[in-house]
Write a protein that holds these residues in place. Structure first.
Motif, mmCIF file in Angstrom:
data_model
loop_
_atom_site.group_PDB
_atom_site.id
_atom_site.type_symbol
_atom_site.label_atom_id
_atom_site.label_comp_id
_atom_site.label_asym_id
_atom_site.label_seq_id
_atom_site.Cartn_x
_atom_site.Cartn_y
_atom_site.Cartn_z
ATOM 1 N N LEU A 86 0.816 -1.216 0.000
ATOM 2 C CA LEU A 86 0.000 0.000 0.000
ATOM 3 C C LEU A 86 0.846 1.261 0.000
ATOM 4 O O LEU A 86 0.392 2.329 -0.411
ATOM 5 N N GLN A 87 2.074 1.142 0.471
ATOM 6 C CA GLN A 87 2.977 2.292 0.512
ATOM 7 C C GLN A 87 3.974 2.280 -0.648
ATOM 8 O O GLN A 87 4.942 3.040 -0.651
ATOM 9 N N ASP A 88 3.708 1.435 -1.642
ATOM 10 C CA ASP A 88 4.599 1.322 -2.794
ATOM 11 C C ASP A 88 4.684 2.659 -3.533
ATOM 12 O O ASP A 88 3.728 3.442 -3.563
ATOM 13 N N SER A 89 5.811 2.911 -4.136
ATOM 14 C CA SER A 89 6.008 4.173 -4.852
ATOM 15 C C SER A 89 5.201 4.248 -6.141
ATOM 16 O O SER A 89 4.936 5.338 -6.657
ATOM 17 N N ASP A 90 4.781 3.103 -6.666
ATOM 18 C CA ASP A 90 3.998 3.081 -7.903
ATOM 19 C C ASP A 90 2.503 3.013 -7.567
ATOM 20 O O ASP A 90 2.058 2.093 -6.867
ATOM 21 N N PRO A 91 1.698 3.956 -8.041
ATOM 22 C CA PRO A 91 0.266 3.968 -7.704
ATOM 23 C C PRO A 91 -0.490 2.741 -8.192
ATOM 24 O O PRO A 91 -1.507 2.366 -7.606
ATOM 25 N N GLU A 92 -0.016 2.108 -9.271
ATOM 26 C CA GLU A 92 -0.691 0.912 -9.763
ATOM 27 C C GLU A 92 -0.567 -0.234 -8.757
ATOM 28 O O GLU A 92 -1.496 -1.030 -8.584
ATOM 29 N N VAL A 93 0.562 -0.326 -8.099
ATOM 30 C CA VAL A 93 0.756 -1.356 -7.076
ATOM 31 C C VAL A 93 -0.146 -1.072 -5.880
ATOM 32 O O VAL A 93 -0.805 -1.966 -5.337
ATOM 33 N N THR A 94 -0.177 0.188 -5.473
ATOM 34 C CA THR A 94 -1.027 0.589 -4.351
ATOM 35 C C THR A 94 -2.489 0.259 -4.629
ATOM 36 O O THR A 94 -3.190 -0.313 -3.780
ATOM 37 N N LEU A 155 -4.379 3.918 5.092
ATOM 38 C CA LEU A 155 -5.393 4.442 4.184
ATOM 39 C C LEU A 155 -5.532 5.955 4.325
ATOM 40 O O LEU A 155 -5.727 6.665 3.332
ATOM 41 N N SER A 156 -5.432 6.448 5.546
ATOM 42 C CA SER A 156 -5.513 7.897 5.767
ATOM 43 C C SER A 156 -4.382 8.610 5.048
ATOM 44 O O SER A 156 -4.565 9.684 4.469
ATOM 45 N N ALA A 157 -3.196 8.002 5.071
ATOM 46 C CA ALA A 157 -2.052 8.591 4.366
ATOM 47 C C ALA A 157 -2.282 8.568 2.858
ATOM 48 O O ALA A 157 -1.947 9.521 2.141
ATOM 49 N N LEU A 158 -2.902 7.492 2.369
ATOM 50 C CA LEU A 158 -3.174 7.385 0.932
ATOM 51 C C LEU A 158 -4.208 8.390 0.465
ATOM 52 O O LEU A 158 -4.267 8.727 -0.720
ATOM 53 N N SER A 159 -5.042 8.892 1.384
ATOM 54 C CA SER A 159 -6.071 9.850 0.997
ATOM 55 C C SER A 159 -5.481 11.180 0.541
ATOM 56 O O SER A 159 -6.173 11.999 -0.063
ATOM 57 N N SER A 160 -4.209 11.391 0.811
ATOM 58 C CA SER A 160 -3.530 12.605 0.349
ATOM 59 C C SER A 160 -2.549 12.318 -0.782
ATOM 60 O O SER A 160 -1.708 13.164 -1.125
ATOM 61 N N SER A 161 -2.661 11.134 -1.392
ATOM 62 C CA SER A 161 -1.790 10.786 -2.520
ATOM 63 C C SER A 161 -1.979 11.760 -3.680
ATOM 64 O O SER A 161 -3.071 12.290 -3.896
ATOM 65 N N THR A 162 -0.927 11.995 -4.421
ATOM 66 C CA THR A 162 -1.027 12.878 -5.587
ATOM 67 C C THR A 162 -1.745 12.195 -6.744
ATOM 68 O O THR A 162 -2.163 12.860 -7.699
ATOM 69 N N VAL A 166 -5.429 6.399 -6.743
ATOM 70 C CA VAL A 166 -5.060 5.828 -5.447
ATOM 71 C C VAL A 166 -6.024 6.330 -4.371
ATOM 72 O O VAL A 166 -6.492 5.569 -3.523
ATOM 73 N N ARG A 167 -6.333 7.626 -4.413
ATOM 74 C CA ARG A 167 -7.272 8.183 -3.437
ATOM 75 C C ARG A 167 -8.640 7.520 -3.580
ATOM 76 O O ARG A 167 -9.317 7.219 -2.585
ATOM 77 N N GLN A 168 -9.048 7.288 -4.821
ATOM 78 C CA GLN A 168 -10.331 6.638 -5.058
ATOM 79 C C GLN A 168 -10.325 5.207 -4.532
ATOM 80 O O GLN A 168 -11.267 4.770 -3.856
#
Length: 380
Positions: A86-94, A155-162, A166-168
């Protein structure tokens, strides 16, 4: 091999061989490998949750030991692995890791092979047509309360992803997580994730957050209808009213989307709650209006005179799409809302907006037909 017909002990042996390999692959330099690992992690979670040892083991002592082994695999290996992905640098992995947990929670009595045939790349909101459809419960618990709490900060951290996808994906996991919860504080944390993303700059993210907030209550882990009703009355409706009062027209439009979703699904919720006299939504369509339904329609009444044309237009559209789920008293109230909007619109300079007028008239016509149909049904 895990989903095949081999015995339980053989499957555990395969699992013990797979886990060390999986832990090594989480740092693989190839993105596609990590995406496949994320999907496989969901299958492993499915195996540990749904392939229960009790069917294959007669001894109570052995069964308890195997259940403990299951929990240890999830707590000590799968959850940390999913957190890393979930913390992977690639959004597709996340996104793949988020979908893996969601797909593992699918509730239909399908085996892992059937789940593998699903197109898990399709997001929740991509299935939505302009008319909100009735949505059946689709999630069952796959994680413990403690395991959910481990994932919530991630998940809270992912809610601020660029990355908006990923946010969705981060919010689309909400119904699955709610299906695992029993504590108010856990549910509050999950609700805050929805609140945050309902203010997202991307329409698809806002819509997904609203959908998951509204529909998540039907999947609460306790399975108690009174708790589902409490989720709607104490969490969803107050936020719906906050959106109604927002100076941002996009939030007011989102409020109408939430209202339509609740009204369209309320008949199904009533069917599961009608035996619970304490439930705030316990009523059938042939009874009088419930307090919750009337509260939602009063929100529509307020927005029917909004200064923004698109908001006024969507009030008529929402009412039109919701009529078939309403009681006779509620339909009469909708008629009053639409008649008031029509009179107000036609008194505006230039005769008002023609689309607003169209949906107001169409809703009134449909309301008349619904009342006639209900009257015929009551006479039979």
């Amino acid at each position: 091999q895990l989903s095949g017909s081999s015995g339980y002990s053989e499957k555990i042996s395969v699992l013990e061989s797979l886990m060390p390999v999986a832990l090594q692959l989480q740092n693989d330099p190839v993105t596609d490998v990590r995406i496949c690992l994320a999907a496989a992690s969901g299958e492993l979670l499915s195996f540990l949750v749904w392939r229960h040892p009790s069917k294959d083991i007669d001894s109570s002592k052995e069964r308890t030991s195997e259940e403990s082994l299951h929990k240890r695999y999830i707590d000590n290996q799968l959850i940390p692995l999913l957190q890393r992905l979930l913390q992977d640098s690639d959004p597709e992995v996340t996104s793949a890791a988020l979908r893996a947990v969601t797909n593992a929670s699918r509730s239909h009595s399908r085996d892992m092979e059937c789940r593998r045939n699903d197109d898990d790349s399709i997001s929740l909101s991509s299935h939505q047509s302009h008319v909100v459809e009735k949505v059946e419960p689709v999630f069952r618990p796959v994680l413990s309360e403690a395991q959910v709490m481990k994932l919530v900060p991630t998940l809270s951290a992912l809610s601020s992803s660029t990355q908006w996808r990923v946010r969705q994906s981060a919010v689309e996991i909400v119904p699955a997580l709610l299906g695992c919860t029993h504590k108010t504080e856990t549910r509050s944390e999950i609700a805050r994730l929805c609140f945050t993303l309902m203010n997202d700059s991307v329409d698809a993210v806002r819509n997904s957050a609203a959908e998951c907030l509204c529909l998540g209550g039907s999947n609460l882990g306790s399975g108690e209808s009174s708790e589902a009703g409490e989720w709607l009355s104490s969490v969803v409706l107050p936020h719906l009213e906050t959106c109604r009062d927002s100076p941002n027209s996009k939030q007011r439009l989102l409020c109408l989307k939430m209202a339509e979703m609740i009204l369209v699904n309320i008949a199904r919720w009533n069917a599961t709650m009608e035996r619970d006299i304490t439930s705030p939504v316990a009523n059938c369509r042939d009874r009088n209006s419930s307090p919750m339904t009337r509260r939602i329609l009063e929100v529509a009444y307020t927005l029917s005179l909004d200064k923004i044309v698109n908001v006024r237009l969507n009030v008529g559209r929402m009412c039109l799409n919701s009529l078939s789920s309403l009681s006779k008293d509620d339909i009469l109230f909708v008629t009053e809302i639409m008649r008031n909007q029509l009179n107000n619109e036609q008194s505006r300079n230039g005769g008002g907006d023609r689309d607003v007028i169209f949906f107001a008239k169409k809703s009134m016509e449909q309301a008349k037909e619904c009342i006639e149909k209900l009257s015929l049904e009551s006479e039979q």
